[in-house]
Write a protein that holds these residues in place. Structure first.
Motif, PDB file in Angstrom:
ATOM      1  N   ASP A   9       0.839  -1.189   0.000  1.00 37.92           N
ATOM      2  CA  ASP A   9       0.000   0.000   0.000  1.00 37.92           C
ATOM      3  C   ASP A   9       0.881   1.249   0.000  1.00 37.92           C
ATOM      4  O   ASP A   9       2.000   1.220   0.528  1.00 37.92           O
ATOM      5  N   PRO A  10       0.389   2.356  -0.543  1.00 35.72           N
ATOM      6  CA  PRO A  10       1.169   3.597  -0.479  1.00 35.72           C
ATOM      7  C   PRO A  10       1.405   4.017   0.971  1.00 35.72           C
ATOM      8  O   PRO A  10       0.522   3.866   1.819  1.00 35.72           O
ATOM      9  N   ALA A  11       2.597   4.526   1.241  1.00 34.88           N
ATOM     10  CA  ALA A  11       2.900   5.031   2.580  1.00 34.88           C
ATOM     11  C   ALA A  11       2.476   6.494   2.667  1.00 34.88           C
ATOM     12  O   ALA A  11       2.609   7.241   1.682  1.00 34.88           O
ATOM     13  N   PRO A  12       1.985   6.954   3.811  1.00 37.86           N
ATOM     14  CA  PRO A  12       1.570   8.360   3.930  1.00 37.86           C
ATOM     15  C   PRO A  12       2.755   9.305   3.862  1.00 37.86           C
ATOM     16  O   PRO A  12       3.847   8.980   4.327  1.00 37.86           O
ATOM     17  N   ASP A  13       2.541  10.461   3.284  1.00 40.49           N
ATOM     18  CA  ASP A  13       3.623  11.430   3.116  1.00 40.49           C
ATOM     19  C   ASP A  13       4.186  11.917   4.445  1.00 40.49           C
ATOM     20  O   ASP A  13       5.357  12.305   4.518  1.00 40.49           O
ATOM     21  N   TRP A 323       9.165   0.605   3.073  1.00 40.94           N
ATOM     22  CA  TRP A 323      10.407   0.707   2.310  1.00 40.94           C
ATOM     23  C   TRP A 323      10.482   2.043   1.592  1.00 40.94           C
ATOM     24  O   TRP A 323       9.470   2.640   1.242  1.00 40.94           O
ATOM     25  N   ASN A 324      11.725   2.484   1.389  1.00 46.34           N
ATOM     26  CA  ASN A 324      11.989   3.794   0.800  1.00 46.34           C
ATOM     27  C   ASN A 324      12.030   3.744  -0.723  1.00 46.34           C
ATOM     28  O   ASN A 324      12.206   2.677  -1.324  1.00 46.34           O
ATOM     29  N   ALA A 325      11.908   4.932  -1.324  1.00 50.64           N
ATOM     30  CA  ALA A 325      12.089   5.064  -2.770  1.00 50.64           C
ATOM     31  C   ALA A 325      13.431   4.449  -3.158  1.00 50.64           C
ATOM     32  O   ALA A 325      14.437   4.607  -2.458  1.00 50.64           O
ATOM     33  N   VAL A 343       7.846   4.806   0.327  1.00 49.30           N
ATOM     34  CA  VAL A 343       6.856   4.801  -0.753  1.00 49.30           C
ATOM     35  C   VAL A 343       5.865   3.650  -0.643  1.00 49.30           C
ATOM     36  O   VAL A 343       4.838   3.648  -1.322  1.00 49.30           O
ATOM     37  N   GLY A 344       6.148   2.657   0.181  1.00 50.22           N
ATOM     38  CA  GLY A 344       5.258   1.511   0.311  1.00 50.22           C
ATOM     39  C   GLY A 344       5.228   0.977   1.719  1.00 50.22           C
ATOM     40  O   GLY A 344       6.168   1.183   2.500  1.00 50.22           O
ATOM     41  N   ARG A 345       4.132   0.296   2.044  1.00 54.22           N
ATOM     42  CA  ARG A 345       3.937  -0.211   3.397  1.00 54.22           C
ATOM     43  C   ARG A 345       3.029  -1.435   3.330  1.00 54.22           C
ATOM     44  O   ARG A 345       2.142  -1.517   2.479  1.00 54.22           O
ATOM     45  N   GLU A 346       3.247  -2.387   4.227  1.00 53.66           N
ATOM     46  CA  GLU A 346       2.364  -3.538   4.310  1.00 53.66           C
ATOM     47  C   GLU A 346       2.359  -4.088   5.730  1.00 53.66           C
ATOM     48  O   GLU A 346       3.309  -3.883   6.497  1.00 53.66           O
ATOM     49  N   GLU A 347       1.290  -4.782   6.064  1.00 49.33           N
ATOM     50  CA  GLU A 347       1.212  -5.511   7.324  1.00 49.33           C
ATOM     51  C   GLU A 347       0.839  -6.942   6.971  1.00 49.33           C
ATOM     52  O   GLU A 347      -0.324  -7.234   6.677  1.00 49.33           O
ATOM     53  N   PRO A 348       1.812  -7.862   6.940  1.00 50.66           N
ATOM     54  CA  PRO A 348       1.535  -9.236   6.535  1.00 50.66           C
ATOM     55  C   PRO A 348       0.431  -9.864   7.376  1.00 50.66           C
ATOM     56  O   PRO A 348       0.317  -9.583   8.579  1.00 50.66           O
ATOM     57  N   ASP A 349      -0.373 -10.732   6.744  1.00 50.58           N
ATOM     58  CA  ASP A 349      -1.439 -11.395   7.488  1.00 50.58           C
ATOM     59  C   ASP A 349      -0.866 -12.513   8.348  1.00 50.58           C
ATOM     60  O   ASP A 349       0.341 -12.807   8.324  1.00 50.58           O
TER      61      ASP A 349
END
Length: 426
Positions: A9-13, A323-325, A343-349
């Protein structure tokens, strides 16, 4: 630091985190099992890109504003300031750094003063735990006695040299440019500076004989490092080496050959007083006191928390990964405009986290707690049957299992992937 970023998912600015992250950090502390906090600093510069390397590295000295070797330290310091603000703004309890690791790339292509300056900013914004392990990777050709002394005086405690091989034709196949005679000199300088020393080795290079590998292992042991990492060569798509294998100009790696070399390394390391604590890592520890292990990497394998600074760097906070650009110029531009470099983010299930816990746990000599298998969908019933079967097959340590740990035998270390698949139900 692999060069391909995952989907997410997109990471917040503003870099803020969900309230659940702070709650998990607090809950772990209240339960008496506080989550440790580490810092990884990615330095993406290399003098030459090795043919087998799939990391996010660049040979150009200037990759744009904020992304040149001369300005990079200031850019990373800016990310550390941003990180501290994001953590505070997300009500995540402050924690001092237990370990710091500068990787790359070749961190020591930056002046020692820049490395010390980045470390100093980390100390200012996070604090560093007394006795923290602070490591930098280094090419043997990129250090001097003076630079290592400057790093040690600035707080570094450890250096990890990319030795890879002691055999010239193997180094040539790997596109390694350092001169082998520089390795003993660099190790000696590090010792004189008061730094612990680790050596990184690679085995299984096409054209490397078993005797070549013995020569490398014996040369490494002759330098009496505190720690040795030995990794099997992996052919990655998109690399120069991978293209050569695909064209047939270089033979592919041979798993049986790599297994023979792993067994030889284990025997020689053990005879010299080195104990394995992770499948690819050995610490000089004749009395089994748990010393000289790479504590930073252990934090990864034990699913602790870390902030990754630099282009393409990955981070983990209490179940959230981000993770970063990737490109240094894009990374620097985001920071320059006041937005998160992430730039991206996740929370694994739950299923993904269970697989990850099994995969990491069975790599360690301390093993995976059998209680962790209860997180499987069936409560671990099938995994317990597999443990009994694999003990009979000689892949798992029976005594460790009775003590509530899943620990691979030497034979099991060679078949680690199969153990993971069987325990996780693949």
């Amino acid at each position: 630091m692999p060069s391909i970023l995952p989907l997410g998912d997109p990471a917040p600015d503003d870099g803020r985190f969900p309230a659940a992250v702070g709650n998990r950090v607090r809950a772990a502390t209240e339960a008496g099992e506080p989550r440790t906090f580490s810092l990884y600093v990615h330095v993406p510069f290399c003098s030459v890109r090795c043919g087998y390397c799939d990391f996010n590295t660049y040979t150009a000295e200037d990759l744009g504003p904020g992304a040149s070797r001369t300005s990079y330290a200031d850019t990373v310091a800016g990310e550390l300031d941003f990180a501290a603000q994001a953590l505070d703004g997300s009500s995540i309890p402050p924690r001092t750094l237990d370990t710091v690791f500068f990787g790359g790339g070749t961190p020591t292509l930056l002046p020692a003063a820049d490395l010390v300056r980045i470390l100093g900013r980390a100390r200012d914004v996070f604090g560093i735990t007394p006795g923290a392990e602070i490591t930098s990777e280094a090419n043997p050709d990129s250090v001097s006695l003076g630079s290592l002394r400057e790093m040690a005086a600035g707080g570094f405690t450890r250096v990890s040299f990319g030795m890879q091989s002691a055999v010239p034709h193997v180094l040539a196949t790997l596109d390694r440019t350092h001169r082998q005679e520089n390795v003993p000199a660099a190790v000696g300088w590090a010792r004189e500076a008061g730094l612990e020393v680790s050596l990184d080795l690679i085995y299984g290079t096409p054209g490397e004989s078993l005797e070549d590998w013995r020569t490398t292992v014996e040369a490494a042991l002759a330098l009496a490092p505190d720690h040795i990492s030995a990794y099997s060569l992996i052919v990655e798509e998109g690399t120069k080496f991978g293209a050569s294998v695909k064209r047939g100009t270089v033979p592919d790696v041979d798993p049986d050959d790599q297994a023979d070399k792993y067994l030889l390394a284990e025997r020689l390391f053990a005879e010299a007083g080195y104990r394995w604590y992770e499948i690819s890592n050995w610490a000089h520890d004749p009395e089994d006191r748990g010393i000289h292990r790479a504590r930073h990497n252990v934090a990864y394998w034990r699913d602790q928390d870390w902030w990754g600074a630099g282009p393409g760097a990955h981070s983990h906070l209490a179940g959230v990964r981000f993770w970063n650009a990737k490109h240094p110029a894009a990374y620097a531009q985001r920071l320059a405009t006041g937005i998160s470099p992430s730039v991206g983010r996740e929370e694994p299930d739950a299923e993904a986290r269970f697989l990850e816990r099994v995969m990491l746990g069975v790599r360690l000599s301390d093993g995976l707690p059998t209680a962790a298998l209860e997180e499987a969908p069936d409560g671990g019933a099938r995994a317990r049957q597999e443990i009994a079967a694999m003990i009979g097959e000689g892949l798992l340590d029976g005594r460790a299992a009775l003590a509530g740990r899943v620990v691979p035998t030497l034979q099991g270390r060679l078949l680690d992937d199969a153990i993971v698949r069987r325990l996780a139900g693949f």
